[in-house]
Design a protein around this motif. Structure first.
Motif, short mmCIF file in Angstrom:
data_model
loop_
_atom_site.label_atom_id
_atom_site.label_comp_id
_atom_site.label_asym_id
_atom_site.label_seq_id
_atom_site.Cartn_x
_atom_site.Cartn_y
_atom_site.Cartn_z
N HIS A 7 0.84 -1.21 0.00
CA HIS A 7 0.00 0.00 0.00
C HIS A 7 0.87 1.25 0.00
O HIS A 7 0.62 2.20 -0.75
CB HIS A 7 -0.92 -0.02 1.21
CG HIS A 7 -1.87 1.14 1.27
ND1 HIS A 7 -1.57 2.29 1.94
CD2 HIS A 7 -3.10 1.31 0.72
CE1 HIS A 7 -2.58 3.14 1.82
NE2 HIS A 7 -3.52 2.56 1.08
N ASP A 8 1.93 1.26 0.83
CA ASP A 8 2.84 2.41 0.88
C ASP A 8 3.51 2.65 -0.46
O ASP A 8 3.62 3.79 -0.91
CB ASP A 8 3.89 2.21 1.96
CG ASP A 8 3.31 2.28 3.37
OD1 ASP A 8 2.18 2.78 3.54
OD2 ASP A 8 4.01 1.82 4.30
N ILE A 13 3.05 6.15 -6.47
CA ILE A 13 2.71 6.22 -7.89
C ILE A 13 1.74 7.38 -8.11
O ILE A 13 0.73 7.50 -7.42
CB ILE A 13 2.09 4.89 -8.38
CG1 ILE A 13 3.10 3.75 -8.16
CG2 ILE A 13 1.67 4.99 -9.83
CD1 ILE A 13 2.54 2.38 -8.43
N GLU A 14 2.07 8.20 -9.07
CA GLU A 14 1.24 9.36 -9.37
C GLU A 14 -0.09 8.93 -10.00
O GLU A 14 -0.14 7.95 -10.76
CB GLU A 14 1.97 10.30 -10.33
CG GLU A 14 3.22 10.90 -9.75
CD GLU A 14 2.94 11.82 -8.59
OE1 GLU A 14 1.91 12.53 -8.61
OE2 GLU A 14 3.75 11.83 -7.65
N PRO A 15 -1.15 9.67 -9.73
CA PRO A 15 -2.45 9.35 -10.34
C PRO A 15 -2.40 9.34 -11.87
O PRO A 15 -3.12 8.58 -12.51
CB PRO A 15 -3.36 10.47 -9.84
CG PRO A 15 -2.74 10.90 -8.55
CD PRO A 15 -1.25 10.74 -8.75
N LEU A 41 4.07 -0.61 -10.38
CA LEU A 41 4.14 -1.19 -9.05
C LEU A 41 5.08 -2.41 -9.03
O LEU A 41 5.88 -2.57 -8.11
CB LEU A 41 2.74 -1.58 -8.58
CG LEU A 41 2.55 -1.96 -7.12
CD1 LEU A 41 3.10 -0.90 -6.19
CD2 LEU A 41 1.09 -2.22 -6.84
N ARG A 42 5.02 -3.22 -10.07
CA ARG A 42 5.95 -4.36 -10.18
C ARG A 42 7.40 -3.89 -10.24
O ARG A 42 8.28 -4.48 -9.64
CB ARG A 42 5.62 -5.18 -11.42
CG ARG A 42 4.38 -6.02 -11.27
CD ARG A 42 4.11 -6.81 -12.52
NE ARG A 42 2.94 -7.64 -12.34
CZ ARG A 42 2.07 -7.93 -13.30
NH1 ARG A 42 2.27 -7.49 -14.54
NH2 ARG A 42 1.03 -8.70 -13.04
N GLU A 43 7.64 -2.79 -10.96
CA GLU A 43 8.99 -2.24 -11.05
C GLU A 43 9.47 -1.75 -9.68
O GLU A 43 10.62 -1.98 -9.31
CB GLU A 43 9.02 -1.08 -12.05
CG GLU A 43 8.81 -1.50 -13.49
CD GLU A 43 8.58 -0.32 -14.41
OE1 GLU A 43 8.61 0.85 -13.95
OE2 GLU A 43 8.36 -0.56 -15.61
N LEU A 44 8.60 -1.09 -8.94
CA LEU A 44 8.96 -0.60 -7.61
C LEU A 44 9.27 -1.76 -6.66
O LEU A 44 10.21 -1.69 -5.87
CB LEU A 44 7.84 0.26 -7.03
CG LEU A 44 7.65 1.64 -7.65
CD1 LEU A 44 6.40 2.30 -7.10
CD2 LEU A 44 8.87 2.52 -7.40
#
Length: 50
Positions: A7-8, A13-15, A41-44
């Protein structure tokens, strides 16, 4: 990775990338993601594991 950490990361990630808030008729809200946002998100997650 636990749900709270995920969640954090999602909040970074920008809208414009595709992070959305979905609201119900009450006060509840949930994060939702476009395909582009899921890829980001996968990259992060991969970056954090390194």
């Amino acid at each position: 990775m636990d749900e709270e950490r995920l969640h954090d990361l999602a909040l970074y990630i920008e809208p414009e990338v595709g992070r959305l808030w979905v609201y119900s008729t009450g006060e509840d809200a949930a994060l939702a993601f476009t395909r582009d946002c899921i890829e980001r998100l996968r990259e992060l997650i991969a970056e954090e594991k390194r």
